[in-house]
Design a protein around this motif. Structure first.
Motif, short mmCIF file in Angstrom:
data_model
loop_
_atom_site.label_atom_id
_atom_site.label_comp_id
_atom_site.label_asym_id
_atom_site.label_seq_id
_atom_site.Cartn_x
_atom_site.Cartn_y
_atom_site.Cartn_z
N PHE A 216 -18.60 -31.60 -41.52
CA PHE A 216 -19.15 -31.55 -40.17
C PHE A 216 -20.54 -32.13 -40.10
CE2 PHE A 216 -15.94 -28.34 -40.15
CZ PHE A 216 -15.28 -28.65 -38.97
N PRO A 217 -20.87 -32.75 -38.97
CA PRO A 217 -22.26 -33.13 -38.79
C PRO A 217 -23.09 -31.85 -38.62
CG PRO A 217 -21.03 -33.52 -36.76
CD PRO A 217 -20.04 -33.09 -37.80
N GLU A 222 -20.82 -23.20 -35.02
CA GLU A 222 -20.24 -22.25 -35.98
C GLU A 222 -18.74 -22.11 -35.69
OE1 GLU A 222 -20.90 -20.32 -39.42
OE2 GLU A 222 -22.27 -21.59 -38.27
N GLN A 223 -18.40 -22.14 -34.38
CA GLN A 223 -17.02 -22.03 -33.94
C GLN A 223 -16.16 -23.16 -34.53
OE1 GLN A 223 -16.28 -19.39 -32.03
NE2 GLN A 223 -14.10 -19.88 -32.21
N GLN A 224 -16.67 -24.39 -34.42
CA GLN A 224 -15.94 -25.55 -34.96
C GLN A 224 -15.74 -25.40 -36.47
OE1 GLN A 224 -18.69 -28.48 -33.29
NE2 GLN A 224 -16.91 -29.71 -32.77
N LEU A 226 -15.70 -22.64 -38.29
CA LEU A 226 -14.77 -21.55 -38.60
C LEU A 226 -13.33 -21.98 -38.36
CD1 LEU A 226 -16.41 -18.26 -37.29
CD2 LEU A 226 -15.64 -18.79 -39.62
N GLY A 227 -13.12 -22.62 -37.19
CA GLY A 227 -11.77 -23.02 -36.81
C GLY A 227 -11.13 -23.96 -37.81
N SER A 228 -11.96 -24.70 -38.53
CA SER A 228 -11.35 -25.70 -39.40
C SER A 228 -11.40 -25.32 -40.87
CB SER A 228 -12.07 -27.02 -39.19
OG SER A 228 -13.41 -26.79 -39.51
N TRP A 229 -11.77 -24.10 -41.18
CA TRP A 229 -11.78 -23.67 -42.59
C TRP A 229 -10.41 -23.83 -43.22
CZ3 TRP A 229 -15.05 -23.36 -46.30
CH2 TRP A 229 -14.78 -22.62 -47.45
#
Ligand SMILES: *Cc1c(COP(=O)(O)O)cnc(C)c1O
Length: 390
Positions: A216-217, A222-224, A226-229
């Protein structure tokens, strides 16, 4: 070797590293944290590169680069036969074929002319190695790589902080790799780092070390994140470095200049004490290079056999001086013979050198008295061989 023996190498861990490690343990953040980022920044700066990607070992770094550069089945990668086996194994991990070329007997690195002869239409990369930390020819490898439009990967695992013709080791190719095993210039226990100026390549390497997750840039929420872990854009590895390891590395990098001065002093003492021994060839110091010294490797002159060299090493060890035969040729290790058909005689210069090398103790706290003792013991062991020969 007894308990008071002089070891071949010894890590230099100070109060600073201990404090940093304790802080990490107290913080509760043991992986993917600020220590890794700080360590990456420090090592990349030292190599004169824009990006650093910390990984779990130097070997892992080379493996990631093979993968990131799309090297695979049917491809060839040219490298040196006189190195630690981990500089060639990553070629085999991705199903490619290691192609070796012989070395320059003065610098002990790949001979640029022979490297160029070994390039074929299937060659997809060159892995250049600074053998025993000697950066000679790295600029020539870069020129050859550019001419054939293939990437140069610099295996700088033995050369952190060294430079050649004003350029830092790690910065000559598309990417460089450092290793931080306890016998290297600095250590993190286990660890490694990829350095590069190529931001796309750095992003792919970050993803590959972290199970193929997208990077991620800094602006990502934080949402982005977490969603992509659990979103994996590619098949990656777990080659991450822990915060504990990175903390050791940060402490080591803060003490880097001082530690390298000590290494330089030890190398100079060795050269002074050993230059009078007629049967020894000392490392060649190129006036256009600065060294940070990995181990101190000398070799016996060509009239000595491998058996005589082995007895000198055993004699040193018996007298409590750590020593080893750095390195047996990679192409003659059993899996390389069996899988690729290499045999004795394939790379005569590398083989001849490899049969006569003697690695001597090298670490920051080595004293002048110990160096005297090592030099005297080595001289006795060598003359014992010449006398029994008659
Ligand atoms: C030490 C070393 C490696 C491997 O590093 P690790 O961190 O031990 O995996 C690779 N290449 C060379 C030339 C080395 O000396």
């Amino acid at each position: 070797m007894g308990p008071d023996a002089i070891p071949l190498s010894k890590p230099d861990i100070s109060q600073l590293e201990q404090t940093l490690v304790r802080d990490v343990l107290a913080s509760g953040r043991l992986a993917i944290g600020p220590m890794q980022e700080e360590f990456e920044r420090l090592v990349a700066a030292r190599a004169g590169c824009a990006h650093g990607v910390a990984v779990s070992s130097g070997t892992a770094g080379l493996h990631i680069l093979m993968q990131a550069l799309g090297i695979g089945l049917g491809d060839e990668v040219v490298t040196t036969p006189l190195s630690f086996i981990a500089s060639a194994n990553p070629i085999v991990y991705v199903g490619a074929r290691p192609v070796f070329a012989d070395i320059d007997p003065r610098t002990l690195n790949l001979d640029p002319a022979k490297l160029e002869q070994a390039i074929s239409p299937r060659t997809k990369a060159i892995i250049g190695v600074e053998a025993f930390g000697n950066p000679a020819h790295m600029d020539e490898y870069a020129r050859i790589a550019a001419k054939y439009e293939i990437p140069l990967i610099e295996d700088s695992c033995e050369a952190l902080g060294a430079s050649h013709k004003g350029r830092r080791c790690g910065s000559f190719g598309r990417a460089g790799v450092f290793g931080f095993y306890p016998n290297k210039q600095i250590t993190t226990g286990e660890g490694g780092m990829i350095v590069t100026d190529d931001s796309n390549l750095a992003a792919i390497c970050r993803s590959l070390r972290n199970q193929g997750r997208d990077e991620f840039p800094d602006s990502a929420s934080e949402q982005q994140r977490l969603g992509s872990w659990l979103a994996h854009g590619r098949i990656g590895f777990n080659y991450r470095m822990s915060e504990v390891a990175a903390a050791i590395g940060v402490g080591q990098m803060q003490r880097f200049d001082r530690m390298m001065e000590q290494r330089e002093r030890i190398a100079r003492l060795y050269i002074e004490r050993l230059s009078g021994i007629g049967s020894l060839i000392l490392p060649t110091i190129d006036p256009e290079s600065t060294m940070t010294w990995f181990v101190f490797v000398v070799r016996l002159t060509t009239d000595y056999t491998a058996e005589e060299r082995d007895r000198v090493i055993m004699g040193l060890r018996t007298h409590d001086v750590g020593s080893a035969a750095y390195f047996p040729c990679i192409h003659l290790q059993p899996p390389y013979r069996e899988r690729f058909g290499f045999k004795p005689g394939d790379f005569p210069i590398a083989e001849s050198v490899s049969n006569r090398t003697i690695a001597l103790p090298f670490y920051n706290s080595l004293t002048e008295r110990e160096i005297d003792l090592i030099a005297q013991t080595l001289e006795v062991m060598i003359s014992r061989e010449s006398i029994t020969r008659g």
